[in-house]
Motif scaffolding. Structure first.
Motif, PDB file in Angstrom:
ATOM      1  N   PHE A 160     -32.457-111.505  86.571  1.00 55.60           N
ATOM      2  CA  PHE A 160     -32.348-110.103  86.184  1.00 55.60           C
ATOM      3  C   PHE A 160     -33.734-109.586  85.869  1.00 55.60           C
ATOM      4  O   PHE A 160     -34.678-110.360  85.682  1.00 55.60           O
ATOM      5  N   GLY A 161     -33.869-108.279  85.837  1.00 54.16           N
ATOM      6  CA  GLY A 161     -35.183-107.705  85.603  1.00 54.16           C
ATOM      7  C   GLY A 161     -35.109-106.452  84.761  1.00 54.16           C
ATOM      8  O   GLY A 161     -34.109-106.164  84.108  1.00 54.16           O
ATOM      9  N   ASP A 162     -36.173-105.685  84.805  1.00 57.04           N
ATOM     10  CA  ASP A 162     -36.276-104.469  84.012  1.00 57.04           C
ATOM     11  C   ASP A 162     -35.966-103.260  84.892  1.00 57.04           C
ATOM     12  O   ASP A 162     -35.754-103.379  86.102  1.00 57.04           O
ATOM     13  N   ALA A 163     -35.952-102.088  84.285  1.00 49.97           N
ATOM     14  CA  ALA A 163     -35.674-100.852  85.007  1.00 49.97           C
ATOM     15  C   ALA A 163     -36.369 -99.696  84.309  1.00 49.97           C
ATOM     16  O   ALA A 163     -36.566 -99.718  83.081  1.00 49.97           O
ATOM     17  N   ARG A 164     -36.748 -98.696  85.079  1.00 52.30           N
ATOM     18  CA  ARG A 164     -37.252 -97.458  84.511  1.00 52.30           C
ATOM     19  C   ARG A 164     -36.052 -96.549  84.224  1.00 52.30           C
ATOM     20  O   ARG A 164     -35.229 -96.313  85.108  1.00 52.30           O
ATOM     21  N   VAL A 165     -35.954 -96.059  83.012  1.00 52.64           N
ATOM     22  CA  VAL A 165     -34.827 -95.218  82.628  1.00 52.64           C
ATOM     23  C   VAL A 165     -35.160 -93.769  82.981  1.00 52.64           C
ATOM     24  O   VAL A 165     -36.211 -93.253  82.598  1.00 52.64           O
ATOM     25  N   VAL A 166     -34.250 -93.129  83.744  1.00 52.94           N
ATOM     26  CA  VAL A 166     -34.477 -91.757  84.196  1.00 52.94           C
ATOM     27  C   VAL A 166     -33.252 -90.904  83.902  1.00 52.94           C
ATOM     28  O   VAL A 166     -32.157 -91.422  83.625  1.00 52.94           O
ATOM     29  N   ASP A 167     -33.430 -89.582  83.975  1.00 56.46           N
ATOM     30  CA  ASP A 167     -32.291 -88.688  83.782  1.00 56.46           C
ATOM     31  C   ASP A 167     -31.618 -88.429  85.128  1.00 56.46           C
ATOM     32  O   ASP A 167     -31.957 -89.054  86.137  1.00 56.46           O
ATOM     33  N   GLN A 172     -38.436 -89.484  84.391  1.00 54.31           N
ATOM     34  CA  GLN A 172     -38.495 -90.670  83.550  1.00 54.31           C
ATOM     35  C   GLN A 172     -38.254 -90.347  82.079  1.00 54.31           C
ATOM     36  O   GLN A 172     -38.860 -89.451  81.503  1.00 54.31           O
ATOM     37  N   LEU A 173     -37.351 -91.131  81.481  1.00 55.48           N
ATOM     38  CA  LEU A 173     -37.077 -91.040  80.051  1.00 55.48           C
ATOM     39  C   LEU A 173     -37.787 -92.153  79.282  1.00 55.48           C
ATOM     40  O   LEU A 173     -38.173 -91.969  78.133  1.00 55.48           O
ATOM     41  N   HIS A 174     -37.921 -93.311  79.922  1.00 59.61           N
ATOM     42  CA  HIS A 174     -38.619 -94.440  79.316  1.00 59.61           C
ATOM     43  C   HIS A 174     -39.058 -95.391  80.427  1.00 59.61           C
ATOM     44  O   HIS A 174     -38.306 -95.626  81.380  1.00 59.61           O
ATOM     45  N   PRO A 175     -40.268 -95.945  80.352  1.00 54.76           N
ATOM     46  CA  PRO A 175     -40.749 -96.818  81.427  1.00 54.76           C
ATOM     47  C   PRO A 175     -40.072 -98.179  81.478  1.00 54.76           C
ATOM     48  O   PRO A 175     -40.184 -98.882  82.479  1.00 54.76           O
ATOM     49  N   SER A 176     -39.360 -98.566  80.405  1.00 52.94           N
ATOM     50  CA  SER A 176     -38.763 -99.901  80.368  1.00 52.94           C
ATOM     51  C   SER A 176     -37.427 -99.884  79.632  1.00 52.94           C
ATOM     52  O   SER A 176     -37.380 -99.590  78.434  1.00 52.94           O
ATOM     53  N   PHE A 177     -36.364-100.215  80.351  1.00 56.17           N
ATOM     54  CA  PHE A 177     -35.057-100.339  79.705  1.00 56.17           C
ATOM     55  C   PHE A 177     -35.077-101.428  78.643  1.00 56.17           C
ATOM     56  O   PHE A 177     -34.511-101.267  77.568  1.00 56.17           O
ATOM     57  N   ASP A 243     -40.076-109.848  85.025  1.00 55.87           N
ATOM     58  CA  ASP A 243     -40.626-108.842  84.114  1.00 55.87           C
ATOM     59  C   ASP A 243     -41.319-107.728  84.899  1.00 55.87           C
ATOM     60  O   ASP A 243     -42.544-107.583  84.877  1.00 55.87           O
ATOM     61  N   GLU A 244     -40.519-106.949  85.579  1.00 49.78           N
ATOM     62  CA  GLU A 244     -41.017-105.774  86.279  1.00 49.78           C
ATOM     63  C   GLU A 244     -39.848-104.813  86.517  1.00 49.78           C
ATOM     64  O   GLU A 244     -38.694-105.245  86.595  1.00 49.78           O
ATOM     65  N   PRO A 245     -40.111-103.525  86.608  1.00 49.96           N
ATOM     66  CA  PRO A 245     -39.028-102.583  86.897  1.00 49.96           C
ATOM     67  C   PRO A 245     -38.573-102.725  88.342  1.00 49.96           C
ATOM     68  O   PRO A 245     -39.393-102.733  89.259  1.00 49.96           O
ATOM     69  N   LEU A 246     -37.293-102.831  88.541  1.00 51.10           N
ATOM     70  CA  LEU A 246     -36.727-103.029  89.869  1.00 51.10           C
ATOM     71  C   LEU A 246     -36.011-101.795  90.401  1.00 51.10           C
ATOM     72  O   LEU A 246     -35.732-101.708  91.592  1.00 51.10           O
ATOM     73  N   LEU A 247     -35.714-100.858  89.513  1.00 51.52           N
ATOM     74  CA  LEU A 247     -34.981 -99.668  89.945  1.00 51.52           C
ATOM     75  C   LEU A 247     -35.165 -98.539  88.955  1.00 51.52           C
ATOM     76  O   LEU A 247     -35.700 -98.734  87.859  1.00 51.52           O
ATOM     77  N   LEU A 248     -34.705 -97.375  89.350  1.00 49.55           N
ATOM     78  CA  LEU A 248     -34.617 -96.224  88.467  1.00 49.55           C
ATOM     79  C   LEU A 248     -33.194 -96.171  87.953  1.00 49.55           C
ATOM     80  O   LEU A 248     -32.246 -95.962  88.721  1.00 49.55           O
ATOM     81  N   TYR A 249     -33.046 -96.404  86.664  1.00 51.43           N
ATOM     82  CA  TYR A 249     -31.738 -96.550  86.010  1.00 51.43           C
ATOM     83  C   TYR A 249     -31.317 -95.186  85.481  1.00 51.43           C
ATOM     84  O   TYR A 249     -31.777 -94.739  84.448  1.00 51.43           O
ATOM     85  N   ARG A 250     -30.432 -94.549  86.228  1.00 49.36           N
ATOM     86  CA  ARG A 250     -30.100 -93.166  85.939  1.00 49.36           C
ATOM     87  C   ARG A 250     -29.106 -93.050  84.779  1.00 49.36           C
ATOM     88  O   ARG A 250     -28.077 -93.716  84.760  1.00 49.36           O
ATOM     89  N   GLN A 251     -29.444 -92.181  83.822  1.00 47.79           N
ATOM     90  CA  GLN A 251     -28.566 -91.911  82.696  1.00 47.79           C
ATOM     91  C   GLN A 251     -27.985 -90.510  82.830  1.00 47.79           C
ATOM     92  O   GLN A 251     -28.726 -89.536  82.981  1.00 47.79           O
ATOM     93  N   HIS A 252     -26.665 -90.422  82.795  1.00 47.46           N
ATOM     94  CA  HIS A 252     -25.993 -89.129  82.876  1.00 47.46           C
ATOM     95  C   HIS A 252     -24.625 -89.264  82.230  1.00 47.46           C
ATOM     96  O   HIS A 252     -24.203 -90.356  81.849  1.00 47.46           O
ATOM     97  N   VAL A 256     -20.527 -95.373  83.412  1.00 45.05           N
ATOM     98  CA  VAL A 256     -19.561 -96.270  82.786  1.00 45.05           C
ATOM     99  C   VAL A 256     -20.240 -97.029  81.659  1.00 45.05           C
ATOM    100  O   VAL A 256     -19.743 -97.150  80.549  1.00 45.05           O
ATOM    101  N   VAL A 257     -21.414 -97.583  81.942  1.00 48.47           N
ATOM    102  CA  VAL A 257     -22.237 -98.247  80.935  1.00 48.47           C
ATOM    103  C   VAL A 257     -23.660 -97.780  81.151  1.00 48.47           C
ATOM    104  O   VAL A 257     -24.156 -97.785  82.269  1.00 48.47           O
ATOM    105  N   GLY A 258     -24.325 -97.366  80.094  1.00 46.17           N
ATOM    106  CA  GLY A 258     -25.683 -96.878  80.241  1.00 46.17           C
ATOM    107  C   GLY A 258     -26.614 -97.477  79.212  1.00 46.17           C
ATOM    108  O   GLY A 258     -26.216 -98.319  78.407  1.00 46.17           O
ATOM    109  N   GLY A 259     -27.841 -97.024  79.231  1.00 47.75           N
ATOM    110  CA  GLY A 259     -28.817 -97.513  78.273  1.00 47.75           C
ATOM    111  C   GLY A 259     -28.868 -96.625  77.039  1.00 47.75           C
ATOM    112  O   GLY A 259     -28.501 -95.457  77.073  1.00 47.75           O
ATOM    113  N   SER A 260     -29.318 -97.189  75.946  1.00 46.52           N
ATOM    114  CA  SER A 260     -29.508 -96.411  74.720  1.00 46.52           C
ATOM    115  C   SER A 260     -30.620 -97.046  73.906  1.00 46.52           C
ATOM    116  O   SER A 260     -30.869 -98.247  74.003  1.00 46.52           O
ATOM    117  N   SER A 261     -31.284 -96.234  73.102  1.00 39.39           N
ATOM    118  CA  SER A 261     -32.353 -96.749  72.260  1.00 39.39           C
ATOM    119  C   SER A 261     -31.770 -97.544  71.108  1.00 39.39           C
ATOM    120  O   SER A 261     -30.586 -97.440  70.795  1.00 39.39           O
TER     121      SER A 261
END
Length: 344
Positions: A160-167, A172-177, A243-252, A256-261
């Motif tokens: 598994f890896g990291d992701a850039r969090v976007v709207d 971009q909302l955050h460079p690292s999930f 340890d690198e971003p692999l995708l743009l992780y869209r939050q809207h 179903v499951v998303g990222g949060s601070s």
């Protein structure tokens, strides 16, 4: 007439100019179809009413430098135009993109895992319907797993890896999930993963040895599909963090499951203590299911560990807290663990 480049194609071109590949050029794929003796990757995409973002997601897959993959799209009973969007791709790429429509709605967990069981491949990747994959995602992931397989042949391996969090418009909302969430990506032993999943399904790649650990019937009582894969990998094989971003992780609003601070995570749980206690007990139930299915394959130490965790809800107040500390059934960070101690 020449077809105009899609939004995602233009976006990825601009992205590469701003964020150059993290691996040297000699290690990157050539971007051509590979010979039949090379390994094949199956991408399992779960779809439900995903028409809004499907084009962007599928275009990003097709724009990846690694071309030796097939995309299997499992539609869980969409009532929007998802089927029409997908058909436009299956018509254009009939030997690469395949559409499956479930007879009944299975839910995201069963849709992903049953999809894996229906497809033969050497490597598997989960794909959400609303993200954008970065151009080197597939190549970097499979290269890392192949290196691990060279060290540990025939062993179940999950990456598994990291992701850039976007709207929703890819801003971009955050460079690292992982940084935003505060997960400890090095705590990947069975005890820690029984309590908390760190593996984002949309960043994962796992090998056939792991897929073959899945039972023919996916059980009920699982928290999430990626968490189940993580437990299998931790118990019987290896987990790799890239340890690198692999995708743009869209939050809207439709996630179903998303990222949060971390602050949002803590605030939400303080407000809903009763619900969070039930979530924790559901996590223990998942461990009980895991023990039932894999009892004959676990070591005696693993059996005891999983059994103790599964039995936390029935232990007394003091014993629950003692077992959590004694066996490291811990989440990431002090505040999360204080929350566990409060509600368990």
């Amino acid at each position: 007439m020449t077809e105009a480049p899609s939004f995602v194609t233009l976006f990825l071109h601009n992205f590469n100019s701003v964020y150059p590949p993290l691996m040297p050029a000699k290690m990157r794929q050539t971007g051509v179809y590979r010979n039949g003796d090379e390994h094949m990757i199956a991408i399992i995409m779960a779809v439900y009413n995903g028409e809004t973002y499907l084009n962007e997601q599928i275009d990003s897959l097709l724009s990846n430098t690694e071309k030796d993959f097939v995309l299997h799209i499992f539609d869980d009973g969409s009532t929007d135009r998802s089927a029409a969007v997908i058909q436009s791709y299956t018509d254009k790429y009939p030997s690469k993109i395949f559409y499956h429509r479930n007879v009944t709605n299975q839910g995201v967990i069963h849709n992903f895992l049953n999809g894996c069981l229906q497809v033969d491949a050497d490597y598997y990747m989960f794909c959400d319907q609303d993200d954008v994959w970065l151009p080197e995602k597939i190549a970097h992931s499979v290269e890392a797993v192949k290196r691990a397989e060279a060290q540990s042949p025939n062993v179940p391996i999950a990456l598994f890896g990291d992701a850039r969090v976007v709207d929703d418009s890819l801003q971009q909302l955050h460079p690292s999930f992982q940084q935003m969430s505060g997960y400890h990506t090095d705590a990947l032993d069975v005890a820690h993963l029984l309590m908390e999943n760190k593996l984002i399904g949309c960043t994962m790649l796992f090998n056939r040895a792991l897929r073959d650990k899945l039972t023919d019937t996916i059980p009920d009582g699982l928290r999430m599909h990626d968490w189940w894969i993580a437990l299998i990998a931790s118990a019987f094989g290896r987990i790799i963090y890239l340890d690198e971003p692999l995708l743009l992780y869209r939050q809207h609003t439709g996630n179903v499951v998303g990222g949060s601070s971390r602050s949002h995570y803590i605030t939400n749980r303080v407000k809903h203590l009763t619900a969070q206690r039930q979530v924790l007990y559901d996590t223990c139930k998942q461990a009980e299911v895991f023990l039932t299915i894999y009892n004959d394959q676990l070591t005696e130490t693993q059996k005891r560990l999983v059994s103790l965790f599964a039995g936390l809800p029935s232990a007394n107040w003091f014993t629950r807290r003692y077992l959590i500390l004694r066996y490291h059934f811990l989440k990431s960070g002090l505040l999360r663990n204080l929350g566990v101690m409060l509600i368990i």
